[in-house]
Enzyme design. Structure first.
Site, PDB file in Angstrom:
ATOM      1  CG  ASN A   8     -13.261  -4.227  19.107  1.00  0.00           C
ATOM      2  OD1 ASN A   8     -12.825  -5.041  19.916  1.00  0.00           O
ATOM      3  ND2 ASN A   8     -12.670  -3.968  17.944  1.00  0.00           N
ATOM      4  NE  ARG A  90     -12.432  -8.251  17.256  1.00  0.00           N
ATOM      5  CZ  ARG A  90     -11.182  -7.948  17.470  1.00  0.00           C
ATOM      6  NH1 ARG A  90     -10.872  -6.902  18.182  1.00  0.00           N
ATOM      7  NH2 ARG A  90     -10.229  -8.678  16.961  1.00  0.00           N
ATOM      8  CG  HIS A 179      -7.741  -9.834  11.380  1.00  0.00           C
ATOM      9  ND1 HIS A 179      -6.431  -9.941  10.997  1.00  0.00           N
ATOM     10  CD2 HIS A 179      -7.779  -8.931  12.383  1.00  0.00           C
ATOM     11  CE1 HIS A 179      -5.691  -9.132  11.751  1.00  0.00           C
ATOM     12  NE2 HIS A 179      -6.481  -8.519  12.601  1.00  0.00           N
ATOM     13  NE  ARG A 240      -0.513 -10.489  17.810  1.00  0.00           N
ATOM     14  CZ  ARG A 240      -1.655  -9.974  17.328  1.00  0.00           C
ATOM     15  NH1 ARG A 240      -1.882  -9.951  16.025  1.00  0.00           N
ATOM     16  NH2 ARG A 240      -2.548  -9.500  18.155  1.00  0.00           N
ATOM     17  CG  ASP A 283       2.646   3.714  13.092  1.00  0.00           C
ATOM     18  OD1 ASP A 283       2.718   4.054  11.894  1.00  0.00           O
ATOM     19  OD2 ASP A 283       1.649   3.900  13.796  1.00  0.00           O
ATOM     20  N   GLY A 328      -5.329  -0.689   8.052  1.00  0.00           N
ATOM     21  CA  GLY A 328      -4.448   0.491   8.080  1.00  0.00           C
ATOM     22  C   GLY A 328      -3.411   0.563   6.979  1.00  0.00           C
ATOM     23  CG  ASN A 332      -4.669   4.547   5.108  1.00  0.00           C
ATOM     24  OD1 ASN A 332      -5.449   5.294   4.526  1.00  0.00           O
ATOM     25  ND2 ASN A 332      -4.971   3.926   6.216  1.00  0.00           N
ATOM     26  CD  GLU A 381     -12.551  -5.591  11.710  1.00  0.00           C
ATOM     27  OE1 GLU A 381     -11.933  -4.509  11.623  1.00  0.00           O
ATOM     28  OE2 GLU A 381     -12.123  -6.563  12.341  1.00  0.00           O
TER      29      GLU A 381
HETATM   30  P1  ADP Z   1      -5.093  -2.281  14.109  1.00  0.00           P
HETATM   31  O1  ADP Z   1      -4.656  -3.680  13.817  1.00  0.00           O
HETATM   32  O2  ADP Z   1      -4.533  -1.737  15.376  1.00  0.00           O
HETATM   33  O3  ADP Z   1      -6.587  -2.048  13.915  1.00  0.00           O
HETATM   34  P2  ADP Z   1      -4.843  -0.544  11.794  1.00  0.00           P
HETATM   35  O4  ADP Z   1      -5.682  -1.318  10.849  1.00  0.00           O
HETATM   36  O5  ADP Z   1      -5.351   0.744  12.290  1.00  0.00           O
HETATM   37  O6  ADP Z   1      -4.356  -1.445  13.008  1.00  0.00           O
HETATM   38  O7  ADP Z   1      -3.425  -0.293  11.081  1.00  0.00           O
HETATM   39  C1  ADP Z   1      -2.384   0.338  11.710  1.00  0.00           C
HETATM   40  C2  ADP Z   1      -1.198   0.359  10.757  1.00  0.00           C
HETATM   41  O8  ADP Z   1      -1.566   1.065   9.577  1.00  0.00           O
HETATM   42  C3  ADP Z   1       0.030   1.023  11.339  1.00  0.00           C
HETATM   43  O9  ADP Z   1       1.189   0.262  11.030  1.00  0.00           O
HETATM   44  C4  ADP Z   1       0.061   2.335  10.575  1.00  0.00           C
HETATM   45  O10 ADP Z   1       1.357   2.828  10.412  1.00  0.00           O
HETATM   46  C5  ADP Z   1      -0.488   1.912   9.233  1.00  0.00           C
HETATM   47  N1  ADP Z   1      -0.895   3.086   8.450  1.00  0.00           N
HETATM   48  C6  ADP Z   1      -1.906   3.947   8.688  1.00  0.00           C
HETATM   49  N2  ADP Z   1      -1.893   4.951   7.770  1.00  0.00           N
HETATM   50  C7  ADP Z   1      -0.840   4.721   6.966  1.00  0.00           C
HETATM   51  C8  ADP Z   1      -0.272   5.390   5.839  1.00  0.00           C
HETATM   52  N3  ADP Z   1      -0.788   6.510   5.363  1.00  0.00           N
HETATM   53  N4  ADP Z   1       0.822   4.839   5.258  1.00  0.00           N
HETATM   54  C9  ADP Z   1       1.368   3.702   5.744  1.00  0.00           C
HETATM   55  N5  ADP Z   1       0.891   3.025   6.791  1.00  0.00           N
HETATM   56  C10 ADP Z   1      -0.201   3.525   7.402  1.00  0.00           C
END
Ligand code: ADP
Length: 394
Positions: A8, A90, A179, A240, A283, A328, A332, A381
Site C-alpha cells: 500500500n 493497492r 475503500h 474531509r 482523531d 478504526g 473499536n 484489505e
Molecule cells: P485510516 O483511514 O487512516 O486507515 P483507521 O481505520 O485506522 O484510519 O481509523 C482511525 C480512526 O479510528 C481514528 O479516528 C481513531 O480515533 C479511531 N479509533 C481507533 N481506536 C479507537 C477507539 N478505541 N475508540 C474510538 N475511536 C477509535
C-alpha cells in the site's frame, strides 16, 4: 514456501504485509514513513513480537523497496527473493477500466499512470513502486488491486451526477467511490455470518476510519456508495468535509480572499470534518475523551451523517439484512456504534449493548429479535489483496 506481499504505497509512505500463501499466514509486516523527507522511519514487525526499526533518510520508493527486501533476507524472514512469487499493489484510482484486480503488464501500468488525474497523490507513487518491483523482483507476478473496482457494478442511476450528461461522456465525470477492497471483504464475511449465499443478501457496509464511506451491497455487488468522484464526498471524516453544497465554495473564496479553487478544495480535504468542526483533533479518540461542546457536536454530526446514509441505503436496496461496522472507529468505538444505531430503531433494528461491548472482534452485536443483524467485522484489505494475487497466479 511461496509468499505474497500486499503493498500500500502513498506519496510518502509504503505499508506492506507478507503472507505465506495459500495458508494465509502473516509472516511479517511493516511501514516506511516519511519517504523523501529527512529522518524516514523504517519498521518491520515479525516472528514472535520481534521488531526492527531504523531511522535514516530514505530518498525515494526505490530505495525503500530495496531496503525492505534486503532486511527480509537479513532478518531471515525469507531465504531468497525467489520466495516472493506475488505482489499485490493497492491502487487508489482504477477508473472505469479496472472492473477487477488485474495482472500488471505494460499496458496496465500505462493506464494506471493515465488515471493519475483522478488520484494525483496516489497513482503516480503506486506506479513507481510497481516499476521498482518489476526491476528488482523480475520473477514476481505484480497484480493491481483497485479501490474503485468493487464499485464499478453501480448502476448509472447511482453513479451519474445530475449535471449535463456530456460531462460524463466527454470527461468521465462520475461517482467512482473508494475503500472497495474493504467493502468487498466485509460483505463477503457478512454473508458467511448470515449463513446465506452472498447473492441473496442485502448488506450495508460502514467503513468508519479516518477516511469513511458506506456502501449498499446488493447480492454481493456494490450498488451505491457514499464517496464520489474523489474520496471527499459522503460522510463527515477525520479531516474531509463529506457532502456539501458546491455553491458555498465561491462564497467562501470571496470571504476568505482565496483565488485558487485548489486551495479551497484543500481546506475541504485537510482542514474540515471532525478536525474543522471540533477545532481539537481529527482523531475520534481525542473527541470522545474531550468535554468541550464542539467535540460533542462534531461527534453528533458524524453519527448523524452515518445514520442518514444507512437510512437512504435501506431505500436504495428496498431492504437490508445486515449492517456492518468496520475500520478504526467502526471496529473499536462501542460508543459511536451505539449512538448511530440508537437513531435507527424505527425499522426494528436494535443493538445489544452487552454484545456491543467489544473491540476489534468479529461478532453479531444486535439483539436476538432485531429485524436486521448488526455485525462487527474487522476489515482485512491486505488479505483480500493477497487472495486476488493467488487467484491470478493460476
Ligand atoms: P485510516 O483511514 O487512516 O486507515 P483507521 O481505520 O485506522 O484510519 O481509523 C482511525 C480512526 O479510528 C481514528 O479516528 C481513531 O480515533 C479511531 N479509533 C481507533 N481506536 C479507537 C477507539 N478505541 N475508540 C474510538 N475511536 C477509535
Amino acid at each position: 514456501m511461496s509468499k505474497t506481499i500486499a503493498i500500500n504505497a502513498g506519496s510518502s509512505s509504503l505499508k506492506w504485509q507478507l503472507y505465506t500463501m495459500p495458508e494465509e499466514t502473516v509472516v511479517a509486516q511493516g511501514i516506511v514513513e516519511r519517504i523523501g523527507l529527512n529522518d524516514s522511519i523504517f519498521t518491520i514487525k515479525y516472528g514472535e513480537g520481534q521488531k526492527y526499526e531504523v531511522i535514516k533518510d530514505i530518498e525515494n520508493h526505490e530505495i525503500a523497496v530495496n531496503m525492505l527486501l534486503e532486511q527480509l533476507t537479513e532478518l531471515n524472514i525469507i531465504d531468497s527473493f525467489e520466495e516472493i512469487t506475488g505482489a499485490g499493489h493497492r491502487i487508489v484510482a482504477g477508473g472505469e477500466h479496472f472492473k477487477e484486480s488485474a495482472i500488471i503488464d505494460d499496458e496496465a501500468l500505462k493506464l494506471i499512470d493515465d488515471l493519475a488525474e483522478f488520484a494525483p497523490l496516489h497513482n503516480p507513487a503506486e506506479a513507481q513502486v510497481i516499476r521498482v518491483f518489476q526491476k528488482v523482483l523480475p520473477h514476481t507476478l505484480n497484480v493491481g488491486v483497485f479501490d474503485t473496482s468493487f464499485h464499478t457494478t453501480m448502476p448509472a442511476v447511482n453513479y451519474l451526477y445530475s449535471i449535463p450528461k456530456e460531462y460524463y461522456a466527454k470527461f468521465s465525470a462520475r461517482k467512482y467511490g473508494a475503500h472497495g477492497t474493504s467493502h468487498r471483504y466485509v460483505s463477503e464475511r457478512a454473508a458467511d455470518m448470515l449463513g446465506k449465499p452472498l447473492a441473496e443478501t442485502k448488506i450495508i457496509t460502514c467503513h468508519l476510519g479516518n477516511g469513511a464511506s458506506i456502501t449498499a451491497v446488493d447480492g454481493g455487488k456494490s450498488v451505491d456508495t457514499s464517496m464520489g468522484f474523489t474520496p471527499l464526498a459522503g460522510l463527515t471524516m477525520g479531516t474531509r468535509s463529506g457532502d456539501i453544497d458546491a455553491s458555498i465554495l465561491p462564497y467562501l473564496m470571496e470571504k476568505l480572499n482565496i483565488t485558487d479553487i485548489k486551495e479551497m478544495v484543500n481546506i475541504l480535504n485537510k482542514e474540515s470534518g471532525l478536525l474543522g468542526l471540533s477545532g481539537i483533533s481529527s482523531d475520534m479518540r481525542d473527541l470522545l475523551s474531550s468535554d468541550k461542546e464542539d467535540a460533542k457536536l462534531a461527534i453528533e454530526i458524524f453519527a448523524d451523517r452515518v445514520r442518514k446514509y444507512i437510512g437512504s441505503y435501506v431505500s436504495v436496496m428496498n431492504g437490508v439484512d445486515a449492517i456492518v461496522f468496520t475500520a478504526g472507529i467502526g471496529e473499536n468505538s462501542i460508543e459511536i456504534r451505539e449512538k448511530i444505531m440508537e437513531g435507527l430503531t424505527w425499522f426494528g433494528c436494535e443493538i445489544d449493548t452487552e454484545k456491543n461491548n467489544v473491540r476489534g472482534e468479529e461478532r453479531v452485536i444486535s439483539t436476538d429479535d432485531s429485524s436486521v443483524k448488526i455485525l462487527l467485522i474487522p476489515t482485512d484489505e491486505e488479505l483480500m489483496i493477497c487472495r486476488d494475487v493467488e487467484a491470478l497466479k493460476k
